[in-house]
Design a protein around this motif. Structure first.
Motif, PDB file in Angstrom:
ATOM      1  N   THR A   1      -4.644 -31.766 -28.174  1.00 34.50           N
ATOM      2  CA  THR A   1      -4.022 -31.159 -29.345  1.00 34.50           C
ATOM      3  C   THR A   1      -2.680 -30.555 -28.951  1.00 34.50           C
ATOM      4  OG1 THR A   1      -5.035 -28.997 -29.052  1.00 34.50           O
ATOM      5  CG2 THR A   1      -6.272 -30.623 -30.373  1.00 34.50           C
ATOM      6  N   LEU A   2      -1.781 -30.520 -29.902  1.00 36.37           N
ATOM      7  CA  LEU A   2      -0.464 -29.938 -29.670  1.00 36.37           C
ATOM      8  C   LEU A   2      -0.592 -28.478 -29.253  1.00 36.37           C
ATOM      9  CD1 LEU A   2       2.648 -30.080 -29.818  1.00 36.37           C
ATOM     10  CD2 LEU A   2       2.444 -29.542 -32.259  1.00 36.37           C
ATOM     11  N   ASP A   3      -1.467 -27.739 -29.923  1.00 39.25           N
ATOM     12  CA  ASP A   3      -1.660 -26.321 -29.602  1.00 39.25           C
ATOM     13  C   ASP A   3      -2.084 -26.125 -28.146  1.00 39.25           C
ATOM     14  OD1 ASP A   3      -1.000 -25.598 -32.186  1.00 39.25           O
ATOM     15  OD2 ASP A   3      -3.068 -25.307 -32.832  1.00 39.25           O
ATOM     16  N   THR A   4      -3.032 -26.926 -27.686  1.00 46.12           N
ATOM     17  CA  THR A   4      -3.515 -26.825 -26.300  1.00 46.12           C
ATOM     18  C   THR A   4      -2.389 -27.108 -25.317  1.00 46.12           C
ATOM     19  OG1 THR A   4      -5.737 -27.487 -26.961  1.00 46.12           O
ATOM     20  CG2 THR A   4      -5.176 -27.763 -24.637  1.00 46.12           C
ATOM     21  N   PHE A   5      -1.603 -28.134 -25.597  1.00 43.38           N
ATOM     22  CA  PHE A   5      -0.491 -28.498 -24.722  1.00 43.38           C
ATOM     23  C   PHE A   5       0.548 -27.379 -24.673  1.00 43.38           C
ATOM     24  CE2 PHE A   5       3.391 -30.857 -23.561  1.00 43.38           C
ATOM     25  CZ  PHE A   5       2.931 -31.522 -22.434  1.00 43.38           C
ATOM     26  N   LEU A   6       0.877 -26.809 -25.843  1.00 42.37           N
ATOM     27  CA  LEU A   6       1.892 -25.754 -25.899  1.00 42.37           C
ATOM     28  C   LEU A   6       1.429 -24.449 -25.247  1.00 42.37           C
ATOM     29  CD1 LEU A   6       3.421 -26.314 -29.441  1.00 42.37           C
ATOM     30  CD2 LEU A   6       4.365 -27.001 -27.227  1.00 42.37           C
ATOM     31  N   GLU A   7       0.110 -24.234 -25.166  1.00 40.81           N
ATOM     32  CA  GLU A   7      -0.401 -23.067 -24.452  1.00 40.81           C
ATOM     33  C   GLU A   7      -0.125 -23.179 -22.958  1.00 40.81           C
ATOM     34  OE1 GLU A   7      -4.559 -22.553 -25.321  1.00 40.81           O
ATOM     35  OE2 GLU A   7      -4.158 -22.192 -27.450  1.00 40.81           O
ATOM     36  N   LYS A   8      -0.141 -24.400 -22.449  1.00 43.53           N
ATOM     37  CA  LYS A   8       0.049 -24.637 -21.023  1.00 43.53           C
ATOM     38  C   LYS A   8       1.515 -24.827 -20.643  1.00 43.53           C
ATOM     39  CE  LYS A   8      -1.792 -27.338 -17.233  1.00 43.53           C
ATOM     40  NZ  LYS A   8      -2.740 -28.330 -16.794  1.00 43.53           N
ATOM     41  N   TYR A   9       2.285 -25.501 -21.508  1.00 44.09           N
ATOM     42  CA  TYR A   9       3.674 -25.831 -21.188  1.00 44.09           C
ATOM     43  C   TYR A   9       4.625 -25.254 -22.241  1.00 44.09           C
ATOM     44  CZ  TYR A   9       1.490 -29.272 -18.140  1.00 44.09           C
ATOM     45  OH  TYR A   9       0.727 -29.888 -17.190  1.00 44.09           O
ATOM     46  N   LYS A  10       5.728 -24.729 -21.791  1.00 44.57           N
ATOM     47  CA  LYS A  10       6.793 -24.255 -22.685  1.00 44.57           C
ATOM     48  C   LYS A  10       7.687 -25.446 -23.005  1.00 44.57           C
ATOM     49  CE  LYS A  10       6.210 -19.618 -22.169  1.00 44.57           C
ATOM     50  NZ  LYS A  10       4.974 -19.350 -22.850  1.00 44.57           N
ATOM     51  N   CYS A  11       7.580 -25.955 -24.208  1.00 46.41           N
ATOM     52  CA  CYS A  11       8.297 -27.176 -24.593  1.00 46.41           C
ATOM     53  C   CYS A  11       9.401 -26.895 -25.589  1.00 46.41           C
ATOM     54  CB  CYS A  11       7.323 -28.171 -25.223  1.00 46.41           C
ATOM     55  SG  CYS A  11       6.082 -28.768 -24.075  1.00 46.41           S
ATOM     56  N   LYS A  12      10.351 -27.814 -25.631  1.00 45.55           N
ATOM     57  CA  LYS A  12      11.397 -27.767 -26.645  1.00 45.55           C
ATOM     58  C   LYS A  12      11.488 -29.139 -27.302  1.00 45.55           C
ATOM     59  CE  LYS A  12      15.269 -29.137 -23.776  1.00 45.55           C
ATOM     60  NZ  LYS A  12      16.639 -28.932 -23.459  1.00 45.55           N
ATOM     61  N   ILE A  13      12.016 -29.169 -28.503  1.00 43.63           N
ATOM     62  CA  ILE A  13      12.203 -30.427 -29.202  1.00 43.63           C
ATOM     63  C   ILE A  13      13.395 -31.149 -28.581  1.00 43.63           C
ATOM     64  CG2 ILE A  13      12.797 -31.490 -31.418  1.00 43.63           C
ATOM     65  CD1 ILE A  13      11.398 -29.060 -32.744  1.00 43.63           C
ATOM     66  N   SER A  14      13.180 -32.410 -28.223  1.00 44.98           N
ATOM     67  CA  SER A  14      14.270 -33.198 -27.650  1.00 44.98           C
ATOM     68  C   SER A  14      14.807 -34.216 -28.648  1.00 44.98           C
ATOM     69  CB  SER A  14      13.813 -33.890 -26.363  1.00 44.98           C
ATOM     70  OG  SER A  14      12.616 -34.597 -26.547  1.00 44.98           O
ATOM     71  N   GLY A  15      14.155 -34.357 -29.797  1.00 49.93           N
ATOM     72  CA  GLY A  15      14.593 -35.294 -30.821  1.00 49.93           C
ATOM     73  C   GLY A  15      13.433 -35.686 -31.707  1.00 49.93           C
ATOM     74  N   ASN A  16      13.543 -36.862 -32.337  1.00 53.49           N
ATOM     75  CA  ASN A  16      12.453 -37.414 -33.136  1.00 53.49           C
ATOM     76  C   ASN A  16      12.519 -38.936 -33.043  1.00 53.49           C
ATOM     77  OD1 ASN A  16      13.956 -38.550 -35.564  1.00 53.49           O
ATOM     78  ND2 ASN A  16      14.630 -36.405 -35.621  1.00 53.49           N
ATOM     79  N   ILE A  17      11.460 -39.590 -33.501  1.00 51.17           N
ATOM     80  CA  ILE A  17      11.348 -41.036 -33.288  1.00 51.17           C
ATOM     81  C   ILE A  17      12.315 -41.855 -34.134  1.00 51.17           C
ATOM     82  CG2 ILE A  17       8.942 -40.841 -32.575  1.00 51.17           C
ATOM     83  CD1 ILE A  17       8.186 -42.099 -35.311  1.00 51.17           C
ATOM     84  N   TYR A  18      12.935 -41.251 -35.137  1.00 49.42           N
ATOM     85  CA  TYR A  18      13.844 -41.982 -36.023  1.00 49.42           C
ATOM     86  C   TYR A  18      15.300 -41.871 -35.572  1.00 49.42           C
ATOM     87  CZ  TYR A  18       9.653 -41.939 -38.816  1.00 49.42           C
ATOM     88  OH  TYR A  18       8.359 -42.082 -39.225  1.00 49.42           O
ATOM     89  N   GLU A  19      15.727 -40.679 -35.237  1.00 48.79           N
ATOM     90  CA  GLU A  19      17.119 -40.455 -34.860  1.00 48.79           C
ATOM     91  C   GLU A  19      17.382 -40.670 -33.371  1.00 48.79           C
ATOM     92  OE1 GLU A  19      18.716 -37.054 -37.834  1.00 48.79           O
ATOM     93  OE2 GLU A  19      17.001 -36.465 -36.589  1.00 48.79           O
ATOM     94  N   ASN A  20      16.320 -40.680 -32.569  1.00 52.76           N
ATOM     95  CA  ASN A  20      16.493 -40.724 -31.114  1.00 52.76           C
ATOM     96  C   ASN A  20      15.610 -41.790 -30.464  1.00 52.76           C
ATOM     97  OD1 ASN A  20      16.338 -37.550 -32.051  1.00 52.76           O
ATOM     98  ND2 ASN A  20      18.185 -38.075 -30.910  1.00 52.76           N
TER      99      ASN A  20
END
Length: 133
Positions: free
Chosen positions: A106-125
């Protein structure tokens, strides 16, 4: 517990992202704000669901406070350009556990472990997706 439910949309023909203002499930359309340079004002523009790719807000933000949406790409020190997707009632990500296996969580579980930032999206990048292959 409640979370804000909102959407953004990729306009297929215009190839750009917009924030969804309203949705009408009866006529299967959505509206977004369009700026008119001629009269220096905003107006609502209606488009069919067929002409857009809708993405839901996940309810969480990246480490910089930016809202994470479905189909965004997130990155941290260890993993780059991981796609956020919706499956079986929750937002998830799939990342490489080794050279031969991937892990889905789950996204929540991953974000608890790692500090992430948005690098883009599948349409524009799309180029960022290709970097992962």
């Amino acid at each position: 517990m409640s979370r804000e439910i909102k959407f953004r949309a990729w306009l297929k023909e215009d190839k750009r992202m917009v924030n969804v203002e309203t949705m009408d499930f009866t006529d299967k359309s959505m509206q977004y704000l369009e700026k008119s340079e001629i009269i220096n004002a905003h107006f609502l523009r209606r488009v069919s669901f067929d002409d857009v790719e809708l993405m839901q807000f996940t309810g969480v933000n990246d480490k910089n406070g930016k809202e994470i949406y479905e189909n965004d790409l997130i990155s941290c020190n260890k993993y780059k350009n991981i796609v956020v997707f919706f499956e079986n009632g929750c937002f998830k990500i799939k990342y490489p556990k080794s050279d031969t296996t991937n892990t889905i969580c789950t996204l929540d579980t991953f974000l608890e472990k790692y500090k992430c930032k948005i690098s883009g999206n599948i349409y524009e990048n799309k180029n960022l997706l290709e970097e992962n292959n």
